[in-house]
Structures are given as C-alpha cells and as structure tokens.
Scaffold this motif. Structure first.
Motif, PDB file in Angstrom:
ATOM      1  N   THR A   1      24.670 -32.405  -4.831  1.00  0.00           N
ATOM      2  CA  THR A   1      24.460 -32.238  -6.267  1.00  0.00           C
ATOM      3  C   THR A   1      23.716 -30.935  -6.578  1.00  0.00           C
ATOM      4  O   THR A   1      22.680 -30.647  -5.981  1.00  0.00           O
TER       5      THR A   1
ATOM      6  N   PHE B   1      20.291 -32.807  -3.463  1.00  0.00           N
ATOM      7  CA  PHE B   1      20.421 -34.252  -3.309  1.00  0.00           C
ATOM      8  C   PHE B   1      21.809 -34.562  -2.764  1.00  0.00           C
ATOM      9  O   PHE B   1      22.816 -34.075  -3.283  1.00  0.00           O
TER      10      PHE B   1
ATOM     11  N   GLU C   1      24.471 -37.670  -1.425  1.00  0.00           N
ATOM     12  CA  GLU C   1      24.722 -39.111  -1.483  1.00  0.00           C
ATOM     13  C   GLU C   1      26.137 -39.399  -1.019  1.00  0.00           C
ATOM     14  O   GLU C   1      27.059 -38.621  -1.277  1.00  0.00           O
TER      15      GLU C   1
ATOM     16  N   SER D   1      21.607 -41.016   1.390  1.00  0.00           N
ATOM     17  CA  SER D   1      21.100 -40.873   0.029  1.00  0.00           C
ATOM     18  C   SER D   1      19.710 -40.242   0.105  1.00  0.00           C
ATOM     19  O   SER D   1      18.758 -40.892   0.538  1.00  0.00           O
ATOM     20  N   GLY D   2      19.627 -38.981  -0.275  1.00  0.00           N
ATOM     21  CA  GLY D   2      18.341 -38.301  -0.205  1.00  0.00           C
ATOM     22  C   GLY D   2      18.497 -36.800  -0.326  1.00  0.00           C
ATOM     23  O   GLY D   2      19.594 -36.280  -0.550  1.00  0.00           O
ATOM     24  N   THR D   3      17.403 -36.103  -0.178  1.00  0.00           N
ATOM     25  CA  THR D   3      17.377 -34.644  -0.292  1.00  0.00           C
ATOM     26  C   THR D   3      17.377 -34.003   1.089  1.00  0.00           C
ATOM     27  O   THR D   3      16.660 -34.447   1.990  1.00  0.00           O
TER      28      THR D   3
END
Length: 260
Positions: free
Chosen positions: A69, A118, A120, A129-131
């Motif tokens: 993202t 980010f 996912e 799911s995370g940075t």
C-alpha cells in the motif's frame, strides 16, 4: 481517515481528468467564426513527471497474493534516458479549432525500495499483515526505460492575440484535450535474483491536458502544457508472477510545434 482521504483523492483525480476532456468536447460554440484552413502540427517536448503514491499487487502461482500500500515513486526525469514526448495533431479543415491526433510520452517510475509500506495478503501460502521494507521483496521495481503511453487524442483550441480573436494568425492559442490509448512500459523487476527486463503491452491508459501555444513564426510555435495521466499496468514477470499498479501521474512539459 486515511482510507476516506484516499477515496477523495481518487474522486478528485477522476474529476480533473473528466473535466479536462469534457471542456475540450464542450467548447465548440464559436466554431461558426473559425477560419476554414487545414493544418497539421508536429511537436516534441521535454518535461518532468510526478507519480503519486500507488499500490502494487503481486500475485504468483506459489500461494502469493500481496498488496503493498502506498508505494512511493521517484521520476528521475532529468536522468538518462530523460523525460520526453512527441505529438501529432490534424486540425480539421472545416473546424480548425478542433483537432485529432496522437501523443507518445516517455516518463519514468522508480520505486523507493527503502520505504516502509503496509503489506497484506499471502506469501507462499502464509498470511501476511504488517509494515515492512519494500526492498525485502523486490531487488528492483522500476520502469526507467519508460512508463510509456501512446494515446489517441482530441483537442480544442482558441485563437487569441494581436490579429484579433477568431483569426488563424492569432499569436496566442490556449487549448485543452484528452486521450485514450495503451501503456507500453519497460518492465524492470527483480525478485530472488530473477530479473524481468523487457517492454510489454500491459493495459489501457488515459490522459487529460491543457496548455498554450505561442507562435514565433509562420511555421514554428512554442508551447507549455500540464497533463494528468492514468494507466492500468499488469506486467507479467519471468517467474510466472504478475504485478498490478495503476499510477496517476502529473506532467509539466515544454516543447516546440512545427505546422504545415
């Protein structure tokens, strides 16, 4: 809040692109006073592009389906090969304020691999799911030999200047237009030491533009222009994976036109 903000920006960009195109189509009230003369203009330009943050989707047959993202892109417009473009317009003989033509733009997109984004989805069958750093997945993600677009365009212009409005010899000619076509980027993606490095025909493209011409002689004009472009790019990678990115790009260009 960030999701709502992103939706508002998308609506604004689409509205700008649509408004520019509609302005070109809806500005024909003064056609009756236009001079009856045919004209062909050929132009070349240089400039700078600015691509907004754009999501990147990565899908493969090995259980990977990831969305990165807000990837940040550098343009490197003044690093070889530099930003450039060319356009051709035929101004209709019966309505010389209206023109049809084509436009080729060579811009660039270079992902900032050091940026934290980010992520996912699924990586090799495992949920993610995370940075994380974009460089953890990509060794290279760029289009430096061109995030290229080729579009069929329609334009409308106004005749202003020393010879009076509505005359072919007018020195100042503001114009607007829009176009649709295809994206032909040079895909430069490396993951796990597997490199994809080739031109591909990847999807549709569109642009809206507005600018102005200044005539300096009978056959030569200079012009400045702003463009807003969009493309849907789905390049295939060597290892069977596929990317998807839909960049919105702002362009500011300067160039010269030769008329015949």
């Amino acid at each position: 809040m960030s999701i709502l903000g992103s939706m508002e920006r998308r609506r604004w960009r689409r509205s700008v692109l649509l408004s520019i195109c509609l302005a070109a189509l809806g500005s024909g009230s003064d056609l009756a006073t236009a001079p009856a003369s045919a004209e062909i203009t050929v132009g070349a330009y240089l400039g700078k592009s600015m691509t907004e943050d754009a999501d990147v989707q990565l899908v493969s047959d090995h259980g990977t389906d990831l969305r990165f993202t807000g990837v940040t892109w550098d343009d490197e417009s003044f690093v070889g090969p530099i930003y450039y473009g060319a356009k051709l317009t035929y101004w209709l003989k019966s309505s010389p304020r209206w023109g049809i033509g084509g436009d080729f733009t060579h811009a660039k997109m270079v992902a900032n691999l050091d940026s934290e984004v980010f992520v996912e989805g699924w990586r090799n069958g495992d949920a993610v799911s995370g940075t994380e750093s974009l460089g953890d997945t990509f060794e290279n993600l760029s289009f430096t030999h061109g995030y290229n677009t080729l579009t069929l365009t329609g334009s409308h212009r106004w005749f202003l200047g020393a010879d009076g409005p509505g005359t072919a010899g007018s020195r100042w000619r503001p114009y607007v237009g829009g176009g649709v076509g295809i994206a032909i980027p040079h895909v430069e993606v490396t993951m796990d030491s597997v490199e994809t490095y080739e031109y591909q025909l990847v999807g549709p493209a569109a642009q809206g533009f507005g600018g102005g011409e200044l005539s300096v002689s009978r056959h030569l004009s200079l012009f400045a222009e702003y463009k807003l472009s969009w493309a849907e790019m789905r390049p295939d990678l060597i290892d069977g994976a596929q990317l998807e990115v839909q960049p919105w790009t702002h362009h500011v260009v300067l160039g010269a036109l030769f008329s015949f």
